[in-house]
Enzyme design. Structure first.
Site, PDB file in Angstrom:
ATOM      1  CG  ASP A   1      -8.696  -3.759   3.236  1.00 14.56           C
ATOM      2  OD1 ASP A   1      -8.397  -3.696   4.444  1.00 14.56           O
ATOM      3  OD2 ASP A   1      -7.879  -3.558   2.329  1.00 14.56           O
TER       4      ASP A   1
ATOM      5  CG  ASP B   1      -2.541  -1.740   5.403  1.00 21.13           C
ATOM      6  OD1 ASP B   1      -1.519  -2.175   5.959  1.00 21.13           O
ATOM      7  OD2 ASP B   1      -2.570  -1.429   4.213  1.00 21.13           O
TER       8      ASP B   1
HETATM    9  N1  GLY Z   1      -4.828  -0.402   3.018  1.00 20.96           N
HETATM   10  C1  GLY Z   1      -4.050  -0.296   1.864  1.00 20.96           C
HETATM   11  C2  GLY Z   1      -3.373   0.992   1.715  1.00 20.96           C
HETATM   12  O1  GLY Z   1      -3.276   1.768   2.644  1.00 20.96           O
HETATM   13  O2  GLY Z   1      -2.899   1.240   0.612  1.00 20.96           O
END
Ligand code: GLY
Length: 383
Positions: free
Chosen positions: A105, A166
């Protein structure tokens, strides 16, 4: 994009956001908030001494506070927002020093902070940070399977072959790195991952999986997981929103029409499932009781729908704008505009199967603000 009444509503929404952020920014100036405790922002900006988890300064949402400050700086021109954004960006340097807690991320963390700072001020230190993060992200690409690995080793599971929907939101860091350096390697990786997501995550009905597990050596698909949604084969709404908006972002950066078509397919599935009152559940396939909701999914989806509306022809636009407006108006009714809470959006849910639901989460406020400014036509392209 909007009628007269809707425009009035939007103006008043933006006045509300501006008034709230004026005092919240000062109160939380030295924090990097994730949620609130009894109405007050918590702070994730301390270094986690164990260095081996996603906690503390490595927490994946730690770019959103800086991003909110850049959105407000762009909207108001007030220097204080820039100063706070710069403060929070510098704190993230601990992650590079610590290294072990870092994960996929890095786009969520350094696009709204360092890339934003570099684009707005030209700060060479911010460029260096963002390129460093892009290289770390590129290093997670697995040629077998063509995916960027999600997360790090977990005590509970072997995640070496895991990819998650995600991660589409981290790809713009790679697109940016190629745009910035002229080196196409970063974009090749982003395109390979987005192509993989189209074929391995998106189902025939336009819904998407949260987690797909590959064999990390051969690249074959092993299985899927429900992840943060209700269960395997279900439809976690924030995941649908990441896909809807994420494919549009890949379309904007590459011009590949398959990404636009895929974003529209996911959007049509999302639209078909929006309840009458515009309030989004945690999972479109969860049981009707207990009633569990996630306002963050609505805010992210609204941003993606507005982006689709900007691209499609005049006949199609009202479908996407109308749906975005419905989501935004439901969010606005459920928001806190008082001094009792440091957050605007109150009913976020990080996942279906966790103990705490319906609480503020920083990316709820971030995407709600982003959607409002997009609707106004004063977008700051952070992705
Ligand atoms: N990217 C992790 C979430 O949306 O919780």
């Amino acid at each position: 994009m909007l009628g007269i009444e809707e425009q009035k509503w939007l103006n008043s929404l933006i006045a509300g956001i501006t008034a709230k952020m004026d005092w919240v920014s000062e109160k939380s100036r030295d924090k990097i908030p994730y949620t609130t405790i009894d109405g007050t922002h918590d702070d994730r900006s301390s270094c986690n001494p164990s260095g081996g988890t996603d906690d503390g300064i490595n927490w994946w949402t730690n770019g959103f506070w800086g991003g909110m400050m850049w959105l407000m700086y762009h909207e108001t021109g007030h220097e204080k927002y820039k100063e706070i954004a710069v403060l929070s960006e510098a704190k993230l340097d601990q992650c590079f020093e610590q290294f072990y807690g870092l994960h996929h991320d890095v786009g969520f963390m350094w696009l709204p902070t360092s890339v934003a700072n570099y684009k707005i001020t030209g700060n060479p230190e911010s460029r260096k940070r963002a390129l460093h993060a892009a290289n770390l992200l590129a290093g997670r690409f697995n040629l077998a399977g063509g995916f960027i690995r999600a997360w790090n080793d977990l005590p509970s599971a072997d995640t070496r072959g895991w990819a998650i929907i995600d991660c589409l939101f981290n790809l713009p860091l790679l697109y940016w790195a190629t745009e910035e350096t002229g080196d196409p390697r970063f974009k090749h990786i982003a395109v390979a991952h987005a192509d993989m997501a189209m074929t391995s995550f998106v189902r025939a009905d336009g819904s998407v999986n949260h987690i797909v597990e590959f064999d990390p050596s051969s690249g074959g698909i092993v299985r899927t997981y429900g992840g943060q949604g209700f269960g395997e084969g279900s439809s976690w709404t924030r995941g649908q929103a990441w896909a809807l908006y994420g494919f549009i972002l890949s379309y904007i950066h590459t011009g590949k029409t398959e990404y636009l078509e895929t974003a529209k397919r996911v959007a049509h599935y999302f639209l078909a499932n929006i309840p009458e009152d515009g309030v989004i559940p945690i999972d479109f396939r969860q049981p009707s009781e207990p009633k569990r909701e996630d306002d963050t999914a609505a805010a992210i989806a609204a941003c993606g729908l507005i982006e689709i509306a900007k691209i499609v022809g005049a006949y199609e636009k009202p479908l996407y704008v109308g749906a975005a407006l419905k989501l935004m108006q439901a969010l606005e009714r459920r928001s806190d505009w008082t001094e009792h809470s440091d957050a605007i959006i109150q009913k976020g849910s990080s996942a279906y199967s966790v103990a705490r639901h319906h609480h503020p989460i920083i990316y709820g406020d971030f995407f709600f603000m982003e959607a409002a400014f997009k609707m106004k036509g004063n977008d700051l392209y952070l992705w």
